[in-house]
Write a protein that holds these residues in place. Structure first.
Motif: not given
Length: 375
Positions: A280-292
């Motif tokens: 779930a942590g990987w899925i959550d990071d996919t949703w909220h990580g990254g650099d706009a």
């Protein structure tokens, strides 16, 4: 004089398989054209989704975007299912670059198992990359398309030849991806900068995953994602002359199983039977990580003008309400995941042009229309 029908045309071959009209057949029969590796499912774990058709009228979208398969899931039920061009519910179809999103999930399983350190330099795992354009880049840079690698025409030609997707000149020895990455003449700017879409990044990610897991990518994908996810059918992926998987675009799967991938993501990495497939942590990071900001400065931002977006672990992230993840591949391959609406849409196509801005815009508008119709 009448034009020949598709049935009367010469068969697809290595030289024309991704060109229409040959592509309609070829995208469903890739294993008959280029080498592939099978990704096994586990029939004992497969559980077909319940069906409750919702009367959606998508005929215009399907026709105008040359849709071969379309599966719409809402709240865990298949509410629309369409096939054309010889497709059936059990026909695998190439995903093109939507493959990257699935590969990102496989990476998440290895990260969760402690095998893949996404922040480590690539050369720690693959020492052969030292003194190449990828020196200093990390696994995270590959996942987020933020290496600074710049492919000039010579490097691009060598890369395309290494993938095995196109015929070689008579008598030429078959190149391969490993050799390409070890000897690439590509240059690079600083890693970690703006989003730069470089397909080779995800092929290299596949080789890194093979190295840390000690298995071919097809085996990793089968054991860690496809079988535990409950895929209804086996999948397969194209491979180069030495068996390295084309992780950037070679995955072939059914529309139903692509929808299963989306539903698993919507369920925070859980399969239909409740087991954890992707942490779930990987899925959550996919949703909220990254650099706009990396996206805003990147090369795709203009094509999605007016949309607040990021790119993370092979997925396009839409921040505008209600929020959405999507996978995208050339010739019209898409997977949309909208958790607020509990909506998943898998669309496989054989559009004329590799990149068709009008068809993409029409598809994005259709997602909104489907969301409103099911609300």
């Amino acid at each position: 004089m009448d034009q020949p029908t598709e049935a009367e045309l010469p068969p697809a071959d290595h030289g024309n398989w991704h060109i229409r009209p040959h592509s309609t057949w070829a995208f469903q029969h890739v294993r008959e054209i280029v080498p592939v590796a099978d990704i096994a499912n586990d029939a004992a774990r497969a559980a077909p989704f319940p069906t409750g058709l919702a009367g959606l009228d998508l005929a215009e979208l399907q026709q105008l975007t040359r849709t071969d398969a379309l599966v719409v899931m809402h709240k865990g039920r298949v509410v629309h299912e369409f096939y054309d061009g010889g497709m059936t519910a059990h026909t695998p179809h190439i995903l093109m670059s939507a493959t990257k999103s699935v590969v990102g999930l496989v990476a998440g399983t290895l990260h969760g198992a402690g095998l893949l350190d996404v922040d480590s330099p690539l050369s720690d795992t693959v020492p052969e990359l030292a003194r190449t354009a990828f020196e200093g880049a990390t696994v995270r840079h590959l996942l987020d398309m933020r290496t600074g690698v710049v492919m000039d025409p010579q490097a691009l030609e060598a890369y395309r030849a290494a993938t095995g997707w196109d015929p070689l000149p008579p008598g030429a020895p078959p190149p391969d991806l490993r050799r390409f990455f070890e000897t690439t003449t590509a240059t690079h700017e600083p890693h970690g900068g703006p989003f730069r879409y470089t397909s080779a990044n995800t092929d290299l990610l596949g080789l890194v995953m093979e190295r840390v897991a000690g298995q071919p990518f097809a085996t990793i994908a089968s054991e860690r994602l496809w079988a535990p996810m409950g895929a209804e059918d086996p999948a397969y992926i194209t491979v180069d002359a030495r068996g390295a998987a084309r992780c950037t675009g070679g995955l072939c799967a059914t529309a139903r199983d692509l929808a299963r991938v989306g539903w698993m993501v919507l369920q925070q990495g859980h399969a239909a039977d409740g087991r954890v497939v992707v942490p779930a942590g990987w899925i959550d990071d996919t949703w909220h990580g990254g650099d706009a900001e990396a996206w805003r400065q990147g090369e795709f931002a203009a094509g999605f003008a007016g949309m607040a977006m990021r790119y993370r672990s092979g997925w396009y992230v839409v921040d505008d309400a209600p929020g959405m993840l999507f996978a995208m591949g050339i010739h019209g391959q898409h997977l949309f995941v909208d958790p607020r609406s509990e909506l998943v849409i898998a669309k496989l196509s054989s559009q004329n042009q590799p990149i068709d801005a009008i068809a993409t815009a029409r598809t994005l508008r259709a997602v909104g229309a489907i969301r409103r119709a099911l609300a």
